[in-house]
Design a protein around this motif. Structure first.
Motif, PDB file in Angstrom:
ATOM      1  N   UNK A 194      -2.002   5.967  -9.969  1.00 12.96           N
ATOM      2  CA  UNK A 194      -1.068   5.606  -8.634  1.00 12.96           C
ATOM      3  C   UNK A 194      -1.301   4.145  -7.987  1.00 12.96           C
ATOM      4  N   UNK A 195      -1.270   3.659  -7.263  1.00 16.19           N
ATOM      5  CA  UNK A 195      -1.546   2.465  -6.294  1.00 16.19           C
ATOM      6  C   UNK A 195      -0.968   2.336  -5.060  1.00 16.19           C
ATOM      7  N   UNK A 196      -1.671   2.741  -4.675  1.00 17.33           N
ATOM      8  CA  UNK A 196      -0.723   2.681  -2.622  1.00 17.33           C
ATOM      9  C   UNK A 196      -0.686   1.550  -2.096  1.00 17.33           C
ATOM     10  N   UNK A 197      -0.147   0.546  -1.130  1.00 13.69           N
ATOM     11  CA  UNK A 197      -0.256  -0.705  -1.179  1.00 13.69           C
ATOM     12  C   UNK A 197       1.053   0.046   0.719  1.00 13.69           C
ATOM     13  N   UNK A 198       0.339  -1.519   1.199  1.00 15.69           N
ATOM     14  CA  UNK A 198       1.355  -1.449   2.787  1.00 15.69           C
ATOM     15  C   UNK A 198       0.566  -1.162   3.231  1.00 15.69           C
ATOM     16  N   UNK A 199      -0.915  -1.275   4.203  1.00 16.18           N
ATOM     17  CA  UNK A 199      -1.641  -1.098   5.164  1.00 16.18           C
ATOM     18  C   UNK A 199      -1.932  -1.757   6.002  1.00 16.18           C
ATOM     19  N   UNK A 200      -2.386  -2.078   7.385  1.00 16.21           N
ATOM     20  CA  UNK A 200      -3.150  -3.244   7.573  1.00 16.21           C
ATOM     21  C   UNK A 200      -3.025  -2.835   9.447  1.00 16.21           C
ATOM     22  N   UNK A 201      -2.866  -4.213   9.808  1.00 15.50           N
ATOM     23  CA  UNK A 201      -3.262  -3.554  11.130  1.00 15.50           C
ATOM     24  C   UNK A 201      -2.048  -3.690  12.175  1.00 15.50           C
ATOM     25  N   UNK A 202      -1.911  -3.037  13.351  1.00 10.49           N
ATOM     26  CA  UNK A 202      -1.294  -3.006  13.833  1.00 10.49           C
ATOM     27  C   UNK A 202      -0.937  -2.250  14.858  1.00 10.49           C
ATOM     28  N   UNK A 203      -0.387  -2.533  15.838  1.00 14.56           N
ATOM     29  CA  UNK A 203      -0.467  -1.972  17.525  1.00 14.56           C
ATOM     30  C   UNK A 203       0.080  -0.564  17.994  1.00 14.56           C
ATOM     31  N   UNK A 204      -0.196   0.199  18.723  1.00 18.94           N
ATOM     32  CA  UNK A 204       0.403   1.640  19.076  1.00 18.94           C
ATOM     33  C   UNK A 204       1.498   1.495  19.643  1.00 18.94           C
ATOM     34  N   UNK A 235      -5.681   0.729   3.561  1.00 20.43           N
ATOM     35  CA  UNK A 235      -6.550   1.265   5.568  1.00 20.43           C
ATOM     36  C   UNK A 235      -5.342   1.118   5.717  1.00 20.43           C
ATOM     37  N   UNK A 236      -5.414   1.873   6.988  1.00 25.17           N
ATOM     38  CA  UNK A 236      -3.986   1.476   8.384  1.00 25.17           C
ATOM     39  C   UNK A 236      -4.926   1.187   9.185  1.00 25.17           C
TER      40      UNK A 236
END
Length: 119
Positions: free
Chosen positions: A3-13, A114-115
């Motif tokens: 399994x490979x997870x992706x799509x995380x990032x830095x976002x605002x509330x 990471x989110x």
């Protein structure tokens, strides 16, 4: 299956983010797919679950109404749509596969993504 997870990032509330979990091979119909998360200094927590065969879902109370787990059987993908993100959603998110509903063992794990939610 890997399994490979992706799509995380830095976002605002208040923003949205979609995580993806790609399986290297066919996901057997008996599998239950999970998203977990782990924040710094905290234990890993179950976030959302989907049974591959029936698409039955389960959500932790702290994400219910904001997150949606789904799958694409043709692509062997599992997704976690995260809406109305909050600061407390900041964590490393992991996908996992098991054979029991809401219980281990978990046979495969993705590497985590990471989110980070900022104000």
């Amino acid at each position: 299956v890997q399994l490979q997870a992706s799509g995380g990032g830095l976002v605002q509330s208040g923003d949205s983010l979609r995580l993806s979990c790609a399986a290297s091979g066919r996901i057997f119909s008996s599998r239950v797919m999970y998203w977990f998360r782990q924040a710094p200094g905290e234990e890993r927590k179950m976030v959302a679950v989907i049974r591959w065969s029936t698409e039955r879902t389960w959500y932790a109370d702290f994400v219910k109404g904001r997150f949606t787990i789904s799958k694409d059987g043709a692509k062997n993908m599992v997704y976690l749509q995260m809406d109305s993100l909050k600061l407390e959603d900041t964590a490393v998110y992991y996908c996992a596969a098991g054979s029991q509903w809401l219980d281990g063992p978990y046979h495969e794990w993705g590497q985590g993504t990471q989110v980070t939610v900022s104000s």
